[in-house]
Design a protein around this motif. Sequence first.
Motif, PDB file in Angstrom:
ATOM      1  N   LYS A   1      35.470  51.232  44.200  1.00  0.00           N
ATOM      2  CA  LYS A   1      34.389  52.120  44.637  1.00  0.00           C
ATOM      3  C   LYS A   1      33.250  51.931  43.654  1.00  0.00           C
ATOM      4  N   LYS A   2      32.054  51.694  44.188  1.00  0.00           N
ATOM      5  CA  LYS A   2      30.914  51.437  43.310  1.00  0.00           C
ATOM      6  C   LYS A   2      29.671  52.121  43.847  1.00  0.00           C
ATOM      7  N   THR A   3      28.739  52.300  42.956  1.00  0.00           N
ATOM      8  CA  THR A   3      27.433  52.821  43.312  1.00  0.00           C
ATOM      9  C   THR A   3      26.388  51.945  42.643  1.00  0.00           C
ATOM     10  N   GLU A   4      25.442  51.463  43.424  1.00  0.00           N
ATOM     11  CA  GLU A   4      24.384  50.593  42.929  1.00  0.00           C
ATOM     12  C   GLU A   4      24.924  49.479  42.032  1.00  0.00           C
TER      13      GLU A   4
ATOM     14  N   ILE B   1      24.318  61.758  43.902  1.00  0.00           N
ATOM     15  CA  ILE B   1      25.593  61.154  43.536  1.00  0.00           C
ATOM     16  C   ILE B   1      26.043  60.158  44.596  1.00  0.00           C
ATOM     17  N   ASN B   2      25.871  60.491  45.867  1.00  0.00           N
ATOM     18  CA  ASN B   2      26.381  59.673  46.957  1.00  0.00           C
ATOM     19  C   ASN B   2      25.443  58.548  47.375  1.00  0.00           C
ATOM     20  N   LYS B   3      24.275  58.492  46.807  1.00  0.00           N
ATOM     21  CA  LYS B   3      23.311  57.480  47.196  1.00  0.00           C
ATOM     22  C   LYS B   3      23.847  56.081  46.898  1.00  0.00           C
ATOM     23  N   GLY B   4      23.942  55.259  47.935  1.00  0.00           N
ATOM     24  CA  GLY B   4      24.354  53.874  47.758  1.00  0.00           C
ATOM     25  C   GLY B   4      25.807  53.661  47.392  1.00  0.00           C
TER      26      GLY B   4
ATOM     27  N   ASN C   1      30.091  51.599  53.484  1.00  0.00           N
ATOM     28  CA  ASN C   1      29.235  52.567  52.807  1.00  0.00           C
ATOM     29  C   ASN C   1      29.718  53.959  53.152  1.00  0.00           C
ATOM     30  N   ILE C   2      29.709  54.852  52.161  1.00  0.00           N
ATOM     31  CA  ILE C   2      30.157  56.217  52.409  1.00  0.00           C
ATOM     32  C   ILE C   2      29.155  57.226  51.868  1.00  0.00           C
ATOM     33  N   ASN C   3      29.121  58.362  52.509  1.00  0.00           N
ATOM     34  CA  ASN C   3      28.412  59.548  52.051  1.00  0.00           C
ATOM     35  C   ASN C   3      29.291  60.736  52.379  1.00  0.00           C
TER      36      ASN C   3
ATOM     37  N   LYS D   1      40.087  51.942  57.816  1.00  0.00           N
ATOM     38  CA  LYS D   1      39.819  52.901  58.893  1.00  0.00           C
ATOM     39  C   LYS D   1      39.775  54.336  58.395  1.00  0.00           C
ATOM     40  N   ASN D   2      40.511  54.623  57.318  1.00  0.00           N
ATOM     41  CA  ASN D   2      40.573  55.981  56.783  1.00  0.00           C
ATOM     42  C   ASN D   2      39.783  56.147  55.487  1.00  0.00           C
ATOM     43  N   SER D   3      38.981  55.158  55.137  1.00  0.00           N
ATOM     44  CA  SER D   3      38.118  55.203  53.939  1.00  0.00           C
ATOM     45  C   SER D   3      38.881  55.616  52.677  1.00  0.00           C
TER      46      SER D   3
END
Length: 103
Positions: free
Chosen positions: A54-57, A21-24, A11-13, A85-87
Amino acid sequence: MIKKYLQRKININTDNTNEEINKGMEIEYYLLESESSGSDAAYGQKVYGIEIIKKTEEVNIESEFVRNLSTSVDSVNIILDKMVKNSVTPVGMPFVLDDLIGV
């Protein structure tokens, strides 16, 4: 036929200013396995690659894959670990691969 194995999910923010935009948002890293085709030296062997989504919801917003990186699953897993490790995102994957192995 390509087989796809989920290796890691993170998970990233990126910041708090665009919370909506970054939610979830999450990134999934997959190991791809297929058989080499054509007349190259790896003909008939298993070859491995990488896919990043990369996905959201549960909606894919970016996706990128590279097949036939290596016949060594260990080598591809080392590259995958560095990306996790570096996203690394799908957009960044080609640049990272270029830096790591010159693809």
